[in-house]
Design a protein around this motif. Structure first.
Motif, PDB file in Angstrom:
ATOM      1  N   PHE A  70       0.816  -1.209   0.000  1.00 48.38           N
ATOM      2  CA  PHE A  70       0.000   0.000   0.000  1.00 48.38           C
ATOM      3  C   PHE A  70       0.856   1.269   0.000  1.00 48.38           C
ATOM      4  N   ASP A  71       2.166   1.140  -0.133  1.00 44.00           N
ATOM      5  CA  ASP A  71       3.065   2.272   0.103  1.00 44.00           C
ATOM      6  C   ASP A  71       3.139   3.290  -1.032  1.00 44.00           C
ATOM      7  N   ILE A  72       2.623   2.991  -2.197  1.00 45.89           N
ATOM      8  CA  ILE A  72       2.626   3.935  -3.316  1.00 45.89           C
ATOM      9  C   ILE A  72       1.183   4.188  -3.723  1.00 45.89           C
ATOM     10  N   GLN A  73       0.793   5.457  -3.702  1.00 45.40           N
ATOM     11  CA  GLN A  73      -0.585   5.835  -4.048  1.00 45.40           C
ATOM     12  C   GLN A  73      -0.576   6.871  -5.159  1.00 45.40           C
ATOM     13  N   PRO A  74      -1.242   6.689  -6.253  1.00 47.10           N
ATOM     14  CA  PRO A  74      -1.957   5.457  -6.580  1.00 47.10           C
ATOM     15  C   PRO A  74      -0.975   4.323  -6.866  1.00 47.10           C
ATOM     16  N   ALA A  75      -1.451   3.106  -6.760  1.00 47.22           N
ATOM     17  CA  ALA A  75      -0.606   1.932  -6.988  1.00 47.22           C
ATOM     18  C   ALA A  75      -0.029   1.974  -8.403  1.00 47.22           C
ATOM     19  N   ASP A  76       1.171   1.412  -8.543  1.00 45.78           N
ATOM     20  CA  ASP A  76       1.915   1.501  -9.797  1.00 45.78           C
ATOM     21  C   ASP A  76       2.254   0.098 -10.306  1.00 45.78           C
ATOM     22  N   ILE A  77       1.730  -0.273 -11.479  1.00 43.26           N
ATOM     23  CA  ILE A  77       1.922  -1.624 -12.014  1.00 43.26           C
ATOM     24  C   ILE A  77       3.392  -1.909 -12.325  1.00 43.26           C
ATOM     25  N   LYS A  78       4.142  -0.917 -12.776  1.00 44.19           N
ATOM     26  CA  LYS A  78       5.562  -1.138 -13.089  1.00 44.19           C
ATOM     27  C   LYS A  78       6.352  -1.470 -11.821  1.00 44.19           C
ATOM     28  N   THR A  79       6.107  -0.709 -10.755  1.00 45.77           N
ATOM     29  CA  THR A  79       6.758  -1.008  -9.481  1.00 45.77           C
ATOM     30  C   THR A  79       6.347  -2.390  -8.991  1.00 45.77           C
ATOM     31  N   CYS A  80       5.087  -2.734  -9.185  1.00 48.58           N
ATOM     32  CA  CYS A  80       4.595  -4.040  -8.761  1.00 48.58           C
ATOM     33  C   CYS A  80       5.345  -5.167  -9.481  1.00 48.58           C
ATOM     34  N   TYR A  81       5.529  -5.019 -10.787  1.00 46.33           N
ATOM     35  CA  TYR A  81       6.270  -6.044 -11.533  1.00 46.33           C
ATOM     36  C   TYR A  81       7.739  -6.090 -11.119  1.00 46.33           C
ATOM     37  N   HIS A  82       8.324  -4.943 -10.796  1.00 42.32           N
ATOM     38  CA  HIS A  82       9.705  -4.948 -10.290  1.00 42.32           C
ATOM     39  C   HIS A  82       9.781  -5.738  -8.981  1.00 42.32           C
ATOM     40  N   ARG A  83       8.819  -5.521  -8.111  1.00 37.59           N
ATOM     41  CA  ARG A  83       8.808  -6.241  -6.828  1.00 37.59           C
ATOM     42  C   ARG A  83       8.563  -7.734  -7.036  1.00 37.59           C
ATOM     43  N   GLN A  84       7.724  -8.056  -7.995  1.00 34.57           N
ATOM     44  CA  GLN A  84       7.493  -9.468  -8.297  1.00 34.57           C
ATOM     45  C   GLN A  84       8.801 -10.131  -8.722  1.00 34.57           C
ATOM     46  N   ARG A  85       9.541  -9.488  -9.624  1.00 38.65           N
ATOM     47  CA  ARG A  85      10.813 -10.061 -10.090  1.00 38.65           C
ATOM     48  C   ARG A  85      11.819 -10.151  -8.945  1.00 38.65           C
ATOM     49  N   LEU A  86      11.836  -9.155  -8.065  1.00 40.69           N
ATOM     50  CA  LEU A  86      12.707  -9.201  -6.896  1.00 40.69           C
ATOM     51  C   LEU A  86      12.360 -10.420  -6.043  1.00 40.69           C
ATOM     52  N   PHE A  87      11.072 -10.645  -5.824  1.00 34.94           N
ATOM     53  CA  PHE A  87      10.638 -11.800  -5.037  1.00 34.94           C
ATOM     54  C   PHE A  87      11.092 -13.106  -5.700  1.00 34.94           C
ATOM     55  N   VAL A  88      10.894 -13.215  -7.009  1.00 40.23           N
ATOM     56  CA  VAL A  88      11.277 -14.427  -7.739  1.00 40.23           C
ATOM     57  C   VAL A  88      12.789 -14.657  -7.619  1.00 40.23           C
ATOM     58  N   MET A  89      13.580 -13.611  -7.707  1.00 34.74           N
ATOM     59  CA  MET A  89      15.035 -13.772  -7.592  1.00 34.74           C
ATOM     60  C   MET A  89      15.449 -14.166  -6.177  1.00 34.74           C
ATOM     61  N   ILE A  90      14.729 -13.670  -5.170  1.00 34.83           N
ATOM     62  CA  ILE A  90      14.987 -14.101  -3.787  1.00 34.83           C
ATOM     63  C   ILE A  90      14.705 -15.593  -3.652  1.00 34.83           C
ATOM     64  N   VAL A  91      13.576 -16.060  -4.198  1.00 37.78           N
ATOM     65  CA  VAL A  91      13.243 -17.490  -4.153  1.00 37.78           C
ATOM     66  C   VAL A  91      14.343 -18.296  -4.843  1.00 37.78           C
ATOM     67  N   LYS A  92      14.761 -17.859  -6.007  1.00 38.10           N
ATOM     68  CA  LYS A  92      15.805 -18.559  -6.769  1.00 38.10           C
ATOM     69  C   LYS A  92      17.103 -18.644  -5.962  1.00 38.10           C
ATOM     70  N   ASP A  93      17.491 -17.545  -5.319  1.00 38.37           N
ATOM     71  CA  ASP A  93      18.713 -17.535  -4.497  1.00 38.37           C
ATOM     72  C   ASP A  93      18.609 -18.503  -3.319  1.00 38.37           C
ATOM     73  N   ILE A  94      17.470 -18.508  -2.649  1.00 35.42           N
ATOM     74  CA  ILE A  94      17.295 -19.379  -1.486  1.00 35.42           C
ATOM     75  C   ILE A  94      17.278 -20.849  -1.917  1.00 35.42           C
ATOM     76  N   LEU A  95      16.642 -21.151  -3.043  1.00 37.47           N
ATOM     77  CA  LEU A  95      16.685 -22.528  -3.557  1.00 37.47           C
ATOM     78  C   LEU A  95      18.114 -22.938  -3.880  1.00 37.47           C
TER      79      LEU A  95
END
Length: 190
Positions: A70-95
């Motif tokens: 909820f930290d960016i108003q209005p919500a931003d789809i580009k930032t959301c996709y950046h965060r999604q990729r960050l999450f995926v890379m964290i999962v990949k690193d932990i695996l």
């Protein structure tokens, strides 16, 4: 950012990607990550990725993560996709730390060419949402996709270790987001 691990085995049917789901269902208010293990079956009318229209999206047992910011108003789809990729890379690193060497293509993770995960990012007027699901077992997945589950990637994994993995992934993502916020507050901007 709050983290809640759900003990119940919920079916992921697409509805958790709706805004305020964590608050409406579990009284978790604000930016959060909720995680649980359960099946997934998304009906065609619930798909929000236009590339997936007409496809089967299902699995008998997955780890699910629902992230809402909820930290960016209005919500931003580009930032959301950046965060999604960050999450995926964290999962990949932990695996990788577990000895599970994966490859990534966009927001998908593969093990030996077989699909291990699914993910989607979206926005509402008020929040950014991410769903990331990772197969625990290679059962109940679509016949037309070569898939694999975590238990097939590493034979000595068990449900206790998978629960620890869920915690580590969630806590690592929160730590990364917090670190970015701290870096913003200490950087001189011109």
């Amino acid at each position: 950012m709050k983290y809640k691990k759900l003990e119940e085995s919920l079916l992921y049917d697409g509805s958790p990607i709706e805004p305020f789901w964590a608050f409406k269902e579990f009284k978790v208010k604000g930016s959060s990550i909720l995680a649980w293990i359960g099946p997934m079956e998304i009906k065609p009318e619930e798909l929000i990725d236009y590339e997936d229209v007409g496809l089967e999206i299902k699995s008998n047992k997955m780890i699910h993560f629902i992230i809402e910011h909820f930290d960016i108003q209005p919500a931003d789809i580009k930032t959301c996709y950046h965060r999604q990729r960050l999450f995926v890379m964290i999962v990949k690193d932990i695996l990788s730390e577990l000895g599970i060497k994966t490859t990534r293509s966009g927001d998908d993770i593969y093990f030996e060419g077989r699909k291990l995960s699914v993910s989607i990012a979206t926005c509402s007027n008020s929040s950014m949402k991410i769903h990331f699901g990772m197969n625990v077992k290679d059962e109940g997945t679509p016949d037309d996709v070569e898939t694999i589950g975590l238990l097939e990637c590493r034979k000595d994994l068990d449900y206790k270790k998978i629960q620890l993995l869920v915690d580590k992934i969630s806590e690592s993502y929160i730590k990364e987001i917090d670190s970015i916020e701290e870096d913003i507050t200490k950087t001189k901007v011109f």
